[in-house]
Design an enzyme around this catalytic site. Sequence first.
Site, short mmCIF file in Angstrom:
data_model
loop_
_atom_site.label_atom_id
_atom_site.label_comp_id
_atom_site.label_asym_id
_atom_site.label_seq_id
_atom_site.Cartn_x
_atom_site.Cartn_y
_atom_site.Cartn_z
N TRP A 179 -47.94 -57.61 -0.25
CA TRP A 179 -47.29 -56.69 -1.22
C TRP A 179 -45.84 -56.37 -0.85
CZ3 TRP A 179 -51.10 -55.80 -4.26
CH2 TRP A 179 -52.38 -55.78 -3.70
N ILE A 180 -44.97 -57.40 -0.61
CA ILE A 180 -43.71 -57.35 -0.10
C ILE A 180 -42.65 -57.31 -1.20
CG2 ILE A 180 -41.94 -58.26 1.29
CD1 ILE A 180 -44.61 -57.08 2.70
N LEU B 257 -43.83 -55.31 6.33
CA LEU B 257 -44.50 -54.49 7.37
C LEU B 257 -46.28 -54.61 7.12
CD1 LEU B 257 -44.54 -52.29 9.66
CD2 LEU B 257 -44.47 -50.58 7.87
N SER B 258 -46.51 -54.44 5.79
CA SER B 258 -48.03 -54.19 5.36
C SER B 258 -48.60 -55.72 5.13
CB SER B 258 -48.11 -53.80 3.91
OG SER B 258 -47.61 -52.43 3.89
N GLU C 253 -44.54 -47.12 0.17
CA GLU C 253 -43.58 -46.27 1.42
C GLU C 253 -44.69 -45.33 2.10
OE1 GLU C 253 -40.26 -47.03 1.74
OE2 GLU C 253 -40.58 -48.72 0.36
N THR D 162 -49.00 -44.08 1.70
CA THR D 162 -49.56 -43.16 0.80
C THR D 162 -49.34 -41.82 0.89
OG1 THR D 162 -51.67 -42.96 1.82
CG2 THR D 162 -51.55 -45.03 0.54
N GLY E 179 -53.62 -39.11 -28.99
CA GLY E 179 -53.96 -40.54 -29.27
C GLY E 179 -52.71 -41.42 -29.16
N ASP F 150 -38.39 -43.32 6.87
CA ASP F 150 -37.77 -41.89 6.73
C ASP F 150 -36.73 -41.76 5.65
OD1 ASP F 150 -39.67 -41.06 8.64
OD2 ASP F 150 -38.13 -40.83 10.08
C1 LIG Z 1 -46.23 -52.85 -5.52
C2 LIG Z 1 -46.19 -52.65 -4.30
C3 LIG Z 1 -45.09 -52.94 -3.47
C4 LIG Z 1 -45.21 -52.61 -2.18
N1 LIG Z 1 -44.06 -52.99 -1.36
C5 LIG Z 1 -44.09 -53.33 -0.04
C6 LIG Z 1 -43.13 -53.54 0.69
O1 LIG Z 1 -41.88 -53.79 0.26
N2 LIG Z 1 -43.13 -53.87 1.98
C7 LIG Z 1 -44.46 -53.37 2.77
O2 LIG Z 1 -44.38 -53.35 3.98
N3 LIG Z 1 -45.34 -52.71 2.12
C8 LIG Z 1 -45.31 -52.63 0.76
N4 LIG Z 1 -46.13 -51.99 -0.05
C9 LIG Z 1 -47.78 -51.84 0.68
C10 LIG Z 1 -47.78 -50.39 0.66
O3 LIG Z 1 -46.95 -49.69 1.41
C11 LIG Z 1 -49.37 -50.25 1.13
O4 LIG Z 1 -50.25 -50.74 0.09
C12 LIG Z 1 -49.61 -48.62 1.49
O5 LIG Z 1 -48.75 -48.38 2.67
C13 LIG Z 1 -51.20 -48.49 1.71
O6 LIG Z 1 -51.74 -49.49 2.53
P1 LIG Z 1 -52.90 -50.52 2.11
O7 LIG Z 1 -52.71 -50.67 0.77
O8 LIG Z 1 -53.31 -51.10 3.13
O9 LIG Z 1 -54.17 -49.37 2.06
P2 LIG Z 1 -54.87 -48.59 3.20
O10 LIG Z 1 -54.36 -48.35 4.11
O11 LIG Z 1 -56.26 -49.70 3.24
O12 LIG Z 1 -55.60 -47.36 2.41
C14 LIG Z 1 -56.69 -47.32 1.66
C15 LIG Z 1 -56.88 -45.68 1.20
O13 LIG Z 1 -57.23 -45.13 2.44
C16 LIG Z 1 -56.45 -43.88 2.57
N5 LIG Z 1 -56.17 -43.86 4.11
C17 LIG Z 1 -55.97 -44.50 5.07
N6 LIG Z 1 -55.94 -44.13 6.26
C18 LIG Z 1 -56.04 -42.69 6.23
C19 LIG Z 1 -56.00 -41.55 6.95
N7 LIG Z 1 -55.66 -41.59 8.16
N8 LIG Z 1 -56.23 -40.29 6.46
C20 LIG Z 1 -56.24 -40.24 4.96
N9 LIG Z 1 -56.46 -41.39 4.23
C21 LIG Z 1 -56.10 -42.46 4.67
C22 LIG Z 1 -54.96 -44.27 1.94
O14 LIG Z 1 -54.28 -43.05 1.48
C23 LIG Z 1 -55.85 -44.96 0.84
O15 LIG Z 1 -56.05 -43.99 -0.09
C24 LIG Z 1 -46.39 -52.27 -1.38
C25 LIG Z 1 -47.42 -51.93 -2.17
C26 LIG Z 1 -47.44 -52.35 -3.52
C27 LIG Z 1 -48.95 -51.92 -4.34
#
Ligand SMILES: Cc1cc2nc3c(=O)[nH]c(=O)nc-3n(C[C@H](O)[C@H](O)[C@H](O)COP(=O)(O)OP(=O)(O)OC[C@H]3O[C@@H](n4cnc5c(N)ncnc54)[C@H](O)[C@@H]3O)c2cc1C
Length: 257
Positions: free
Chosen positions: A34-35, A3-4, A241, A243, A218, A118
Amino acid sequence: FALSEPDNGSDAAALRTRARIEGDEIVLDGSKMWISNGAEAEWVVVFATADPSAGHRGVVAVVVERGTHGLQAQPIHGKLGQRCAPTSELVFDGVRVPRDNVLGEVGDGFSLAMRTLDRTRIPVAAGSVGVARRALDEAVRYAKERHAFGSPINRLQAIQFKLADMAITVETSRWATWRAAWLVDQGRPDAAASAIAKCYASDAAFAAANEALHVHGGYGYVDEYPVAKLLRDVKLNQIYEGTNEVMRLVIARSLVR
Ligand SMILES: Cc1cc2nc3c(=O)[nH]c(=O)nc-3n(C[C@H](O)[C@H](O)[C@H](O)COP(=O)(O)OP(=O)(O)OC[C@H]3O[C@@H](n4cnc5c(N)ncnc54)[C@H](O)[C@@H]3O)c2cc1C
């Protein structure tokens, strides 16, 4: 579960990966970031837009088999924790699959993704309970062995209160997790219950790992004891899943509808 994307995660409906319908085929172009298990999975469910002007209503979920021409996986290195769980960027360059590979109908994709999350947020909560429990076990053990000012540090009320606070959150986050899982088992998956469990348990586990590290002084800061690894690993549970800010949005939405 792809998705991401490089430029959007929380704002999942803003995804840019394109799905074009050409006769009996779907053609995919774009990239996913990040999949988890992206390079290892035999099948990838990729979310793409068939109509960018339609927002989340234009999203389609498409199953793509590993090895399909035009699909490339680039492993991501340098993670803070959870290094045994592989993560990749997936690039789709004119990937063609039969139209039958669409899950549901064109336009169902966003709802499918949200309904999947969910459910999948609950295992993240469960893993967090495990980390908190391990952090507590390690802190209890160390506090019994380590002496300061002539007695084990577990005689100090400041340390005892840390242990007590950790025990409280282990129990309460476990119950929140069980409740969310029970609702799924009853055929009543509840977005807010899953978000509460994931958000609360991962925040609690991060705090517990941090306190366990602190109890180790430490020694907690180096890899002689496992507490630093717990902290590094569980940080991710507050991010993926969705933030924990997004979890709060989901919970709040259920309250102000
Ligand atoms: C190791 C790892 C494995 C992952 N596995 C998968 C996977 O299998 N499949 C998949 O699809 N994704 C996966 N992800 C992606 C993950 O779900 C996203 O990193 C996450 O949803 C956040 O998206 P972003 O990194 O683009 O951060 P952004 O969306 O850019 O957010 C940056 C910051 O802004 C905050 N923020 C953004 N919008 C709002 C709002 N409206 N209100 C308040 N705060 C906000 C966020 O909480 C965060 O602190 C993975 C990520 C990692 C690091």
